[in-house]
Design a protein around this motif. Sequence first.
Motif, short mmCIF file in Angstrom:
data_model
loop_
_atom_site.label_atom_id
_atom_site.label_comp_id
_atom_site.label_asym_id
_atom_site.label_seq_id
_atom_site.Cartn_x
_atom_site.Cartn_y
_atom_site.Cartn_z
N LYS A 70 43.65 27.82 39.88
CA LYS A 70 42.24 28.56 41.04
C LYS A 70 42.37 30.22 39.58
O LYS A 70 41.15 30.63 39.03
CB LYS A 70 42.25 29.04 41.64
N LEU A 71 43.42 30.61 39.48
CA LEU A 71 43.07 31.91 38.58
C LEU A 71 42.63 31.42 36.98
O LEU A 71 42.71 32.47 36.47
CB LEU A 71 44.71 32.60 38.93
N ALA A 72 44.01 30.51 36.56
CA ALA A 72 43.36 30.31 34.99
C ALA A 72 41.95 29.45 34.78
O ALA A 72 42.22 29.57 34.47
CB ALA A 72 43.96 28.92 34.96
N SER A 73 41.04 29.08 36.06
CA SER A 73 40.08 28.77 35.66
C SER A 73 39.36 29.99 35.71
O SER A 73 38.05 29.63 35.35
CB SER A 73 39.26 27.51 36.95
N GLU A 74 39.37 30.31 36.60
CA GLU A 74 38.60 31.98 36.99
C GLU A 74 39.21 32.73 35.00
O GLU A 74 37.58 33.28 34.75
CB GLU A 74 39.05 33.03 37.90
N ILE A 75 39.79 32.67 34.63
CA ILE A 75 40.17 33.67 33.54
C ILE A 75 39.00 32.23 32.33
O ILE A 75 38.78 33.77 31.12
CB ILE A 75 41.57 33.76 33.45
N ASP A 76 39.24 31.00 32.44
CA ASP A 76 38.54 30.93 31.40
C ASP A 76 37.15 31.25 31.48
O ASP A 76 36.20 30.99 30.69
CB ASP A 76 38.72 28.95 31.18
N ASP A 278 29.22 48.55 33.38
CA ASP A 278 29.39 46.89 33.74
C ASP A 278 30.57 46.47 32.58
O ASP A 278 31.64 45.54 32.93
CB ASP A 278 27.95 45.86 33.00
N PHE A 279 30.76 47.13 31.51
CA PHE A 279 31.99 46.45 30.29
C PHE A 279 32.36 46.44 31.12
O PHE A 279 33.55 45.84 30.36
CB PHE A 279 31.19 46.83 28.96
N LYS A 280 33.29 47.71 31.05
CA LYS A 280 34.52 48.66 31.73
C LYS A 280 34.63 47.12 32.56
O LYS A 280 35.91 47.23 33.13
CB LYS A 280 34.30 49.51 31.64
N GLU A 281 33.94 47.81 33.57
CA GLU A 281 34.84 46.10 34.75
C GLU A 281 34.95 44.88 33.98
O GLU A 281 36.10 43.98 34.70
CB GLU A 281 33.32 46.37 35.71
N GLN A 282 34.30 44.37 33.08
CA GLN A 282 34.42 42.76 33.46
C GLN A 282 35.95 43.14 32.07
O GLN A 282 36.90 41.98 32.91
CB GLN A 282 33.67 42.06 32.11
N LYS A 283 36.55 44.14 31.59
CA LYS A 283 37.30 44.15 31.28
C LYS A 283 38.33 44.31 32.32
O LYS A 283 39.51 43.44 32.00
CB LYS A 283 37.95 45.56 30.07
N GLU A 284 38.37 45.08 32.90
CA GLU A 284 39.29 45.27 33.90
C GLU A 284 40.04 43.73 35.20
O GLU A 284 40.98 44.00 35.75
CB GLU A 284 39.52 46.56 34.75
N TYR A 285 38.80 43.60 35.08
CA TYR A 285 38.67 42.11 36.15
C TYR A 285 39.80 41.08 35.30
O TYR A 285 40.67 40.16 35.77
CB TYR A 285 37.14 42.11 36.69
N MET A 286 38.99 40.52 34.06
CA MET A 286 39.80 39.80 33.23
C MET A 286 41.29 40.28 32.72
O MET A 286 42.54 39.35 33.67
CB MET A 286 39.60 40.18 31.72
N ALA A 287 41.63 41.83 32.80
CA ALA A 287 43.37 41.87 33.13
C ALA A 287 43.62 41.99 33.81
O ALA A 287 45.55 41.12 34.61
CB ALA A 287 43.12 43.57 32.90
N TRP A 288 43.08 41.96 35.26
CA TRP A 288 43.08 42.09 36.92
C TRP A 288 44.14 40.60 37.23
O TRP A 288 45.15 40.00 37.57
CB TRP A 288 42.24 42.73 37.78
N LEU A 289 42.67 40.11 36.30
CA LEU A 289 43.25 38.30 36.67
C LEU A 289 44.85 37.34 35.86
O LEU A 289 45.44 37.15 36.61
CB LEU A 289 42.30 38.04 36.01
N LYS A 290 44.51 38.25 34.87
CA LYS A 290 45.84 37.86 34.40
C LYS A 290 47.13 38.75 35.19
O LYS A 290 48.07 37.74 34.96
CB LYS A 290 45.36 38.20 32.59
N ASN A 291 47.10 39.66 35.22
CA ASN A 291 48.05 40.08 36.25
C ASN A 291 48.49 39.52 36.96
O ASN A 291 49.89 39.16 37.84
CB ASN A 291 48.31 41.55 36.01
N VAL A 292 47.44 38.66 37.80
CA VAL A 292 48.07 38.48 39.20
C VAL A 292 48.73 37.26 38.45
O VAL A 292 49.10 36.88 39.28
CB VAL A 292 46.51 38.62 40.53
N LYS A 293 47.99 36.43 38.20
CA LYS A 293 48.23 34.59 37.92
C LYS A 293 50.07 35.49 36.61
O LYS A 293 50.51 33.72 37.08
CB LYS A 293 47.41 33.89 36.77
N ALA A 294 50.22 36.63 36.30
CA ALA A 294 51.54 36.63 35.53
C ALA A 294 52.42 36.86 37.02
O ALA A 294 53.36 36.00 36.94
CB ALA A 294 51.85 37.23 35.06
N PHE A 295 51.92 37.68 37.96
CA PHE A 295 53.01 37.50 39.13
C PHE A 295 52.96 36.14 39.98
O PHE A 295 53.97 35.72 39.86
CB PHE A 295 51.51 38.66 39.80
#
Length: 298
Positions: A70-76, A278-295
């Motif tokens: 699910k995290l992978a689909s959100e990242i895509d 809004d631009f920064k929130e998008q960057k932070e959300y993407m980084a959060w998704l990747k960090n959670v998936k890596a964990f």
Amino acid sequence: MMSLRSIARSAPRALARASTTSTISRCQRTSNILSARPTSFLRTQQVSAFSTSLLRKAMAGEVDEEVSAKLASEIDFEKDVKQNEPLPASIKDFLDNSAFKVEDVPGREDVVLTRTFGDEKITVTFSISDLHSYEPDMMEDQAMEDDLEDIESGQNQQEQRTGAADLAEEANEDLEAGSDEAAVPCRLNIVIEKPNKGALNIEALAQDGAVVVENLYYYADPKLAHSTDANAVHAAQDAYPGPPFGSLDEDLQILMERYLEERGITQALALFAPDYMDFKEQKEYMAWLKNVKAFIDA
């Protein structure tokens, strides 16, 4: 009103969910086939293929693969949104032409703009937390409900149907028009310091291409304006805050607004801050998704 990206993010992604479910179903079918094989065969395979990686997988939770998928689909999905959404012109223009330096630390909510103006040091701070705490004004919705009640109580059935249809059409037009607006206001904390002269602290709102001053404070100690620690916050609360900005003489209000414009607190900043938030929130959300998936995958 939230940005189009936020609306799209919260909308159901049926295809992604179907893909994830299909993957899980294949895993479950494979598991069922293996469980149906003779016990002796499984025992032989387990002995010959035993490793620490298999042990680690056996100890993992049962939904780890589902969460990871699910995290992978959100990242895509976020990558697709980013590719189809160009950088707003307000951000590019401000970065290219403004005297402010942008300090954007990954993983932090605050964005800090700094510049000098003569012997003054000017700091403007805003935060992406405003995106999550924003609540749209409900006055228009209430007005629409009142109009509907008037139609129901004071007109015949034909008039009711006509009036309700007109209201519904107006509501749809308002939604379509509002989808192009950067309607989430951005709170600005502006600090202007002079050596050995203290600081002015201005609380303002950037919205609809304008900077609206809400409060104006003076502090003999510049540290109180920044409020970086508990002691500074407490001391700032004890200091005389000054009168509400809106109660000042109108000419003084206008002059203070011009004073800020000379220091770069302009329409360009009012357009930049909400869009960059809004631009920064998008960057932070993407980084959060990747960090959670890596964990989850570790």
